[in-house]
Design a protein around this motif. Structure first.
Motif, PDB file in Angstrom:
ATOM      1  N   GLN A  44       0.835  -1.205   0.000  1.00 39.01           N
ATOM      2  CA  GLN A  44       0.000   0.000   0.000  1.00 39.01           C
ATOM      3  C   GLN A  44       0.869   1.254   0.000  1.00 39.01           C
ATOM      4  N   GLN A  45       0.551   2.204  -0.853  1.00 39.19           N
ATOM      5  CA  GLN A  45       1.271   3.470  -0.893  1.00 39.19           C
ATOM      6  C   GLN A  45       0.766   4.368   0.229  1.00 39.19           C
ATOM      7  N   LEU A  46       1.694   4.829   1.090  1.00 35.14           N
ATOM      8  CA  LEU A  46       1.354   5.714   2.200  1.00 35.14           C
ATOM      9  C   LEU A  46       2.122   7.018   2.050  1.00 35.14           C
ATOM     10  N   ARG A  47       1.551   8.107   2.603  1.00 32.88           N
ATOM     11  CA  ARG A  47       2.221   9.409   2.585  1.00 32.88           C
ATOM     12  C   ARG A  47       2.067  10.065   3.939  1.00 32.88           C
ATOM     13  N   LEU A  48       3.031  10.899   4.273  1.00 35.04           N
ATOM     14  CA  LEU A  48       2.951  11.746   5.454  1.00 35.04           C
ATOM     15  C   LEU A  48       2.818  13.183   4.972  1.00 35.04           C
ATOM     16  N   VAL A  49       1.873  13.921   5.570  1.00 32.47           N
ATOM     17  CA  VAL A  49       1.649  15.304   5.174  1.00 32.47           C
ATOM     18  C   VAL A  49       1.510  16.191   6.410  1.00 32.47           C
ATOM     19  N   ASP A  50       1.695  17.473   6.183  1.00 32.39           N
ATOM     20  CA  ASP A  50       1.508  18.497   7.204  1.00 32.39           C
ATOM     21  C   ASP A  50       0.036  18.896   7.201  1.00 32.39           C
ATOM     22  N   ASP A  51      -0.659  18.631   8.291  1.00 31.34           N
ATOM     23  CA  ASP A  51      -2.068  19.009   8.430  1.00 31.34           C
ATOM     24  C   ASP A  51      -2.173  19.971   9.611  1.00 31.34           C
ATOM     25  N   GLN A  52      -2.095  21.262   9.322  1.00 31.37           N
ATOM     26  CA  GLN A  52      -2.167  22.312  10.336  1.00 31.37           C
ATOM     27  C   GLN A  52      -1.100  22.118  11.422  1.00 31.37           C
ATOM     28  N   GLY A  53       0.123  21.797  10.981  1.00 28.93           N
ATOM     29  CA  GLY A  53       1.243  21.643  11.900  1.00 28.93           C
ATOM     30  C   GLY A  53       1.347  20.280  12.556  1.00 28.93           C
ATOM     31  N   ARG A  54       0.460  19.372  12.219  1.00 23.64           N
ATOM     32  CA  ARG A  54       0.470  18.013  12.780  1.00 23.64           C
ATOM     33  C   ARG A  54       0.874  17.023  11.700  1.00 23.64           C
ATOM     34  N   CYS A  55       1.572  15.968  12.111  1.00 23.37           N
ATOM     35  CA  CYS A  55       1.956  14.888  11.217  1.00 23.37           C
ATOM     36  C   CYS A  55       0.724  14.021  10.960  1.00 23.37           C
ATOM     37  N   THR A  56       0.408  13.820   9.692  1.00 22.49           N
ATOM     38  CA  THR A  56      -0.793  13.073   9.326  1.00 22.49           C
ATOM     39  C   THR A  56      -0.452  12.033   8.270  1.00 22.49           C
ATOM     40  N   LEU A  57      -0.927  10.811   8.488  1.00 20.48           N
ATOM     41  CA  LEU A  57      -0.723   9.703   7.558  1.00 20.48           C
ATOM     42  C   LEU A  57      -1.889   9.665   6.573  1.00 20.48           C
ATOM     43  N   VAL A  58      -1.563   9.678   5.276  1.00 21.83           N
ATOM     44  CA  VAL A  58      -2.581   9.558   4.236  1.00 21.83           C
ATOM     45  C   VAL A  58      -2.551   8.117   3.737  1.00 21.83           C
ATOM     46  N   LYS A  59      -3.687   7.430   3.895  1.00 22.85           N
ATOM     47  CA  LYS A  59      -3.807   6.021   3.517  1.00 22.85           C
ATOM     48  C   LYS A  59      -4.098   5.895   2.020  1.00 22.85           C
ATOM     49  N   PRO A  60      -4.014   4.679   1.466  1.00 18.72           N
ATOM     50  CA  PRO A  60      -4.253   4.491   0.025  1.00 18.72           C
ATOM     51  C   PRO A  60      -5.628   4.984  -0.439  1.00 18.72           C
ATOM     52  N   ASP A  61      -6.643   4.900   0.423  1.00 17.67           N
ATOM     53  CA  ASP A  61      -7.980   5.376   0.032  1.00 17.67           C
ATOM     54  C   ASP A  61      -8.146   6.885   0.261  1.00 17.67           C
ATOM     55  N   GLN A  62      -7.035   7.560   0.585  1.00 15.36           N
ATOM     56  CA  GLN A  62      -6.953   9.007   0.816  1.00 15.36           C
ATOM     57  C   GLN A  62      -7.565   9.462   2.146  1.00 15.36           C
ATOM     58  N   THR A  63      -8.009   8.517   2.993  1.00 17.71           N
ATOM     59  CA  THR A  63      -8.427   8.911   4.338  1.00 17.71           C
ATOM     60  C   THR A  63      -7.171   9.248   5.126  1.00 17.71           C
ATOM     61  N   ARG A  64      -7.366  10.012   6.192  1.00 16.09           N
ATOM     62  CA  ARG A  64      -6.221  10.500   6.959  1.00 16.09           C
ATOM     63  C   ARG A  64      -6.267  10.014   8.399  1.00 16.09           C
ATOM     64  N   MET A  65      -5.067   9.749   8.923  1.00 18.16           N
ATOM     65  CA  MET A  65      -4.900   9.376  10.329  1.00 18.16           C
ATOM     66  C   MET A  65      -3.947  10.401  10.933  1.00 18.16           C
ATOM     67  N   ARG A  66      -4.473  11.249  11.816  1.00 15.67           N
ATOM     68  CA  ARG A  66      -3.648  12.264  12.463  1.00 15.67           C
ATOM     69  C   ARG A  66      -2.819  11.595  13.553  1.00 15.67           C
ATOM     70  N   LEU A  67      -1.511  11.796  13.513  1.00 15.87           N
ATOM     71  CA  LEU A  67      -0.619  11.163  14.471  1.00 15.87           C
ATOM     72  C   LEU A  67      -0.336  12.097  15.642  1.00 15.87           C
ATOM     73  N   ASP A  68       0.191  11.532  16.719  1.00 11.97           N
ATOM     74  CA  ASP A  68       0.441  12.288  17.953  1.00 11.97           C
ATOM     75  C   ASP A  68       1.810  12.959  17.938  1.00 11.97           C
ATOM     76  N   MET A  69       2.092  13.707  16.867  1.00 14.14           N
ATOM     77  CA  MET A  69       3.352  14.454  16.797  1.00 14.14           C
ATOM     78  C   MET A  69       3.198  15.609  15.820  1.00 14.14           C
ATOM     79  N   GLU A  70       4.089  16.568  15.993  1.00 15.53           N
ATOM     80  CA  GLU A  70       4.083  17.737  15.144  1.00 15.53           C
ATOM     81  C   GLU A  70       4.771  17.424  13.821  1.00 15.53           C
TER      82      GLU A  70
END
Length: 141
Positions: A36-62
């Protein structure tokens, strides 16, 4: 005398920047995990994982954050009880003259077809590092 002092100061700054660059880890914001292709993006200063279906998982770090890589610079995957686990981390250098860092790591596993994030761990070390316990420990098995 002033020119000599200025030259010495500039040289010391370049040496310091060179030493810091040697400790800088590569930033990996894209990876393949279990096909599965995964990406990490900046979501309002938070680290966020973008899943293959483009849903997002906000992680507990900046932001910025990075996937933990192995020596060949691929996503490091640890397996425990046939469950694959990867990690996302960030490391922030402490102000000079310290050479230490404050780092944070969050393990994410695929279980029953879904991605599940464990609790984030703080540690005082530069870089992603860690052993298998850091990948396995945040989860209830």
């Amino acid at each position: 005398m002033k020119k000599h002092l200025l030259t010495v100061c500039l040289a010391m700054n370049f040496i310091s920047l060179g030493a810091w660059a040697q400790h800088a880890e590569p930033t990996a914001t894209q990876a393949v995990f279990v096909g599965q292709q995964l990406r990490l993006v900046d979501d309002q200063g938070r680290c966020t994982l973008v899943k293959p279906d483009q849903t997002r998982m906000r992680l507990d770090m900046e932001w910025p954050c990075s996937f933990s890589l192995d020596k060949p610079q691929r996503l490091r995957v640890e397996t425990f009880n046939d469950i694959p686990i990867f990690a996302v981390w960030r490391s922030e250098h402490m102000p000079a003259p310290s050479r230490d860092c404050l780092s944070k790591m969050q393990a994410i596993r695929q279980i029953n077809g879904a991605l599940e994030a464990g609790a984030a761990s703080n540690y005082a070390s530069c870089g992603s590092g860690g052993d298998q316990k850091m990948y396995v420990g945040p989860f209830t098995w």
